[in-house]
Design a protein around this motif. Structure first.
Motif, PDB file in Angstrom:
ATOM      1  N   ASP A  66     -10.091   5.648 -10.019  1.00 44.24           N
ATOM      2  CA  ASP A  66      -9.084   6.409 -10.014  1.00 44.24           C
ATOM      3  C   ASP A  66      -8.398   6.199  -8.383  1.00 44.24           C
ATOM      4  O   ASP A  66      -8.114   7.347  -7.986  1.00 44.24           O
ATOM      5  N   LEU A  67      -8.310   4.853  -7.866  1.00 42.18           N
ATOM      6  CA  LEU A  67      -7.993   4.917  -6.521  1.00 42.18           C
ATOM      7  C   LEU A  67      -6.343   5.691  -6.534  1.00 42.18           C
ATOM      8  O   LEU A  67      -5.560   5.233  -7.083  1.00 42.18           O
ATOM      9  N   GLN A  68      -6.135   6.048  -5.202  1.00 36.38           N
ATOM     10  CA  GLN A  68      -4.756   6.862  -5.031  1.00 36.38           C
ATOM     11  C   GLN A  68      -3.857   5.770  -4.127  1.00 36.38           C
ATOM     12  O   GLN A  68      -4.644   5.310  -2.986  1.00 36.38           O
ATOM     13  N   ARG A  69      -2.522   5.492  -4.483  1.00 37.07           N
ATOM     14  CA  ARG A  69      -1.716   4.572  -3.892  1.00 37.07           C
ATOM     15  C   ARG A  69      -2.200   3.226  -3.518  1.00 37.07           C
ATOM     16  O   ARG A  69      -1.990   2.812  -2.296  1.00 37.07           O
ATOM     17  N   PRO A  70      -3.105   2.705  -4.560  1.00 39.96           N
ATOM     18  CA  PRO A  70      -3.415   1.474  -4.077  1.00 39.96           C
ATOM     19  C   PRO A  70      -2.217   0.333  -3.925  1.00 39.96           C
ATOM     20  O   PRO A  70      -1.269   0.555  -4.631  1.00 39.96           O
ATOM     21  N   THR A  71      -2.355  -0.611  -2.903  1.00 35.32           N
ATOM     22  CA  THR A  71      -1.556  -1.645  -2.835  1.00 35.32           C
ATOM     23  C   THR A  71      -2.466  -3.008  -2.757  1.00 35.32           C
ATOM     24  O   THR A  71      -3.465  -2.757  -1.979  1.00 35.32           O
ATOM     25  N   GLY A  72      -1.963  -4.053  -2.998  1.00 37.79           N
ATOM     26  CA  GLY A  72      -2.820  -5.313  -2.810  1.00 37.79           C
ATOM     27  C   GLY A  72      -1.958  -6.583  -3.065  1.00 37.79           C
ATOM     28  O   GLY A  72      -0.910  -6.769  -3.611  1.00 37.79           O
ATOM     29  N   ALA A  73      -2.581  -7.578  -2.780  1.00 39.40           N
ATOM     30  CA  ALA A  73      -2.128  -9.022  -2.947  1.00 39.40           C
ATOM     31  C   ALA A  73      -3.334  -9.819  -3.095  1.00 39.40           C
ATOM     32  O   ALA A  73      -4.385  -9.625  -2.543  1.00 39.40           O
ATOM     33  N   TYR A  74      -3.054 -11.334  -3.625  1.00 42.24           N
ATOM     34  CA  TYR A  74      -4.003 -12.272  -3.539  1.00 42.24           C
ATOM     35  C   TYR A  74      -3.290 -13.543  -3.230  1.00 42.24           C
ATOM     36  O   TYR A  74      -2.329 -13.708  -3.142  1.00 42.24           O
TER      37      TYR A  74
ATOM     38  N   ASN B   7      -6.819  -8.904  -1.223  1.00 46.96           N
ATOM     39  CA  ASN B   7      -6.841  -7.876  -0.353  1.00 46.96           C
ATOM     40  C   ASN B   7      -6.157  -6.503  -0.726  1.00 46.96           C
ATOM     41  O   ASN B   7      -5.045  -6.703  -1.386  1.00 46.96           O
ATOM     42  N   MET B   8      -6.635  -5.418  -0.579  1.00 43.93           N
ATOM     43  CA  MET B   8      -6.154  -4.155  -1.194  1.00 43.93           C
ATOM     44  C   MET B   8      -6.523  -2.970  -0.381  1.00 43.93           C
ATOM     45  O   MET B   8      -7.418  -3.050   0.388  1.00 43.93           O
ATOM     46  N   THR B   9      -5.513  -2.031  -0.114  1.00 44.44           N
ATOM     47  CA  THR B   9      -5.876  -0.702   0.618  1.00 44.44           C
ATOM     48  C   THR B   9      -5.537   0.245  -0.448  1.00 44.44           C
ATOM     49  O   THR B   9      -4.852   0.273  -1.589  1.00 44.44           O
ATOM     50  N   PHE B  10      -6.161   1.270  -0.244  1.00 39.32           N
ATOM     51  CA  PHE B  10      -6.151   2.619  -1.013  1.00 39.32           C
ATOM     52  C   PHE B  10      -6.232   3.863  -0.246  1.00 39.32           C
ATOM     53  O   PHE B  10      -6.893   3.856   1.010  1.00 39.32           O
ATOM     54  N   ALA B  11      -5.523   5.099  -0.701  1.00 41.69           N
ATOM     55  CA  ALA B  11      -5.729   6.264   0.315  1.00 41.69           C
ATOM     56  C   ALA B  11      -6.951   6.903   0.218  1.00 41.69           C
ATOM     57  O   ALA B  11      -7.830   6.702  -0.920  1.00 41.69           O
ATOM     58  N   VAL B  12      -7.486   7.250   1.369  1.00 43.40           N
ATOM     59  CA  VAL B  12      -8.621   8.078   1.416  1.00 43.40           C
ATOM     60  C   VAL B  12      -8.402   9.563   1.727  1.00 43.40           C
ATOM     61  O   VAL B  12      -7.953   9.788   2.590  1.00 43.40           O
ATOM     62  N   PRO B  13      -8.909  10.481   0.809  1.00 43.09           N
ATOM     63  CA  PRO B  13      -8.416  11.818   0.925  1.00 43.09           C
ATOM     64  C   PRO B  13      -9.071  12.559   2.109  1.00 43.09           C
ATOM     65  O   PRO B  13     -10.179  11.989   2.534  1.00 43.09           O
ATOM     66  N   GLN B  14      -8.597  13.646   2.640  1.00 41.40           N
ATOM     67  CA  GLN B  14      -9.236  14.077   3.688  1.00 41.40           C
ATOM     68  C   GLN B  14     -10.266  14.858   3.425  1.00 41.40           C
ATOM     69  O   GLN B  14     -10.641  15.261   2.195  1.00 41.40           O
ATOM     70  N   GLY B  15     -11.224  15.028   4.238  1.00 41.94           N
ATOM     71  CA  GLY B  15     -12.577  15.844   3.943  1.00 41.94           C
ATOM     72  C   GLY B  15     -13.601  15.259   4.228  1.00 41.94           C
ATOM     73  O   GLY B  15     -14.079  15.266   5.634  1.00 41.94           O
ATOM     74  N   ASN B  16     -14.245  14.467   3.195  1.00 43.89           N
ATOM     75  CA  ASN B  16     -15.481  13.607   3.787  1.00 43.89           C
ATOM     76  C   ASN B  16     -15.361  12.146   3.177  1.00 43.89           C
ATOM     77  O   ASN B  16     -15.708  11.909   1.864  1.00 43.89           O
TER      78      ASN B  16
ATOM     79  N   ARG C 170      -0.515 -21.194  -1.185  1.00 39.74           N
ATOM     80  CA  ARG C 170      -1.297 -20.367   0.082  1.00 39.74           C
ATOM     81  C   ARG C 170      -0.728 -19.193   0.499  1.00 39.74           C
ATOM     82  O   ARG C 170      -1.476 -18.097   1.112  1.00 39.74           O
ATOM     83  N   GLU C 171       0.611 -18.784  -0.245  1.00 39.16           N
ATOM     84  CA  GLU C 171       1.062 -17.407   0.332  1.00 39.16           C
ATOM     85  C   GLU C 171       0.483 -16.363  -0.668  1.00 39.16           C
ATOM     86  O   GLU C 171      -0.024 -16.525  -1.697  1.00 39.16           O
ATOM     87  N   TRP C 172       0.792 -15.113  -0.060  1.00 42.04           N
ATOM     88  CA  TRP C 172       0.060 -13.774  -0.857  1.00 42.04           C
ATOM     89  C   TRP C 172       1.249 -13.338  -1.797  1.00 42.04           C
ATOM     90  O   TRP C 172       2.262 -13.562  -1.873  1.00 42.04           O
ATOM     91  N   VAL C 173       0.639 -13.246  -2.910  1.00 41.69           N
ATOM     92  CA  VAL C 173       1.188 -12.595  -3.979  1.00 41.69           C
ATOM     93  C   VAL C 173       0.894 -11.141  -4.525  1.00 41.69           C
ATOM     94  O   VAL C 173      -0.183 -10.916  -4.383  1.00 41.69           O
ATOM     95  N   ASP C 174       1.844 -10.304  -4.363  1.00 42.87           N
ATOM     96  CA  ASP C 174       1.734  -9.007  -4.592  1.00 42.87           C
ATOM     97  C   ASP C 174       1.227  -8.514  -5.885  1.00 42.87           C
ATOM     98  O   ASP C 174       1.820  -8.798  -6.987  1.00 42.87           O
TER      99      ASP C 174
END
Length: 160
Positions: free
Chosen positions: A45-53, A71-80, A147-151
């Motif tokens: 249940d990743l929040q705000r994931p973005t990625g490309a291959y 490559n993907m990024t996703f939100a890390v909630p505050q806290g722990n 070779r280019e990244w695909v969203d």
């Protein structure tokens, strides 16, 4: 004579590494790696994931064999954040991933499944994000690769 045998064996090993016995097409490799990341985004249940291959060489900048890399990024909630990332790893084990024998950088997590390797950790520049890379198998031998990244952000967000 032994030097020739060793030299021949080294060349044969190099050729074998460049020509896997059971190659994948670029489409198969992409489907394998991107599908895994989409499954992870949903299961954790990743929040705000973005990625490309993209396809990347396993041996140099351009030579075969190739692998799909996501490559993907996703939100890390505050806290722990460490506990949150441990929860992501736990969700992945529910999908059949296991901890890798080697450690991940930046006190992160490294898991493997079916020839794929997923490495993720809290982003070093933006601590509200985590960065995940999924490396596919080095089994694509087709001569020309994109070779280019695909969203794939839309697929990641639709999986949730």
């Amino acid at each position: 004579m032994a030097v020739l045998v060793v030299g021949h064996a080294e060349r044969a090993a190099l050729r074998a590494a460049q020509r896997p016995a059971d190659p994948l097409t670029a489409e198969q490799a992409t489907a394998q790696a991107v599908g895994a990341v989409v499954d992870i985004a949903a299961a954790a249940d990743l929040q705000r994931p973005t990625g490309a291959y993209a396809m990347r060489s396993c041996t140099s900048a351009v030579d075969p064999p190739y692998r799909a890399v996501v490559n993907m990024t996703f939100a890390v909630p505050q806290g722990n954040p460490p506990r949150y990332l441990a929860g992501v790893a736990e969700a992945m084990t529910g999908l059949g991933w296991t901890r890798a024998a080697t450690p991940a950088p930046h006190f992160g997590h490294k898991l493997v499944r079916d020839g794929l390797t997923a490495t993720f950790f809290r982003n070093t520049e933006r601590t509200d994000l985590a960065t995940m890379t999924v490396d596919g198998e080095c089994r694509v031998v087709e001569a020309e690769q994109r070779r280019e990244w695909v969203d794939v952000t839309a697929r990641l967000r639709a999986a949730r």
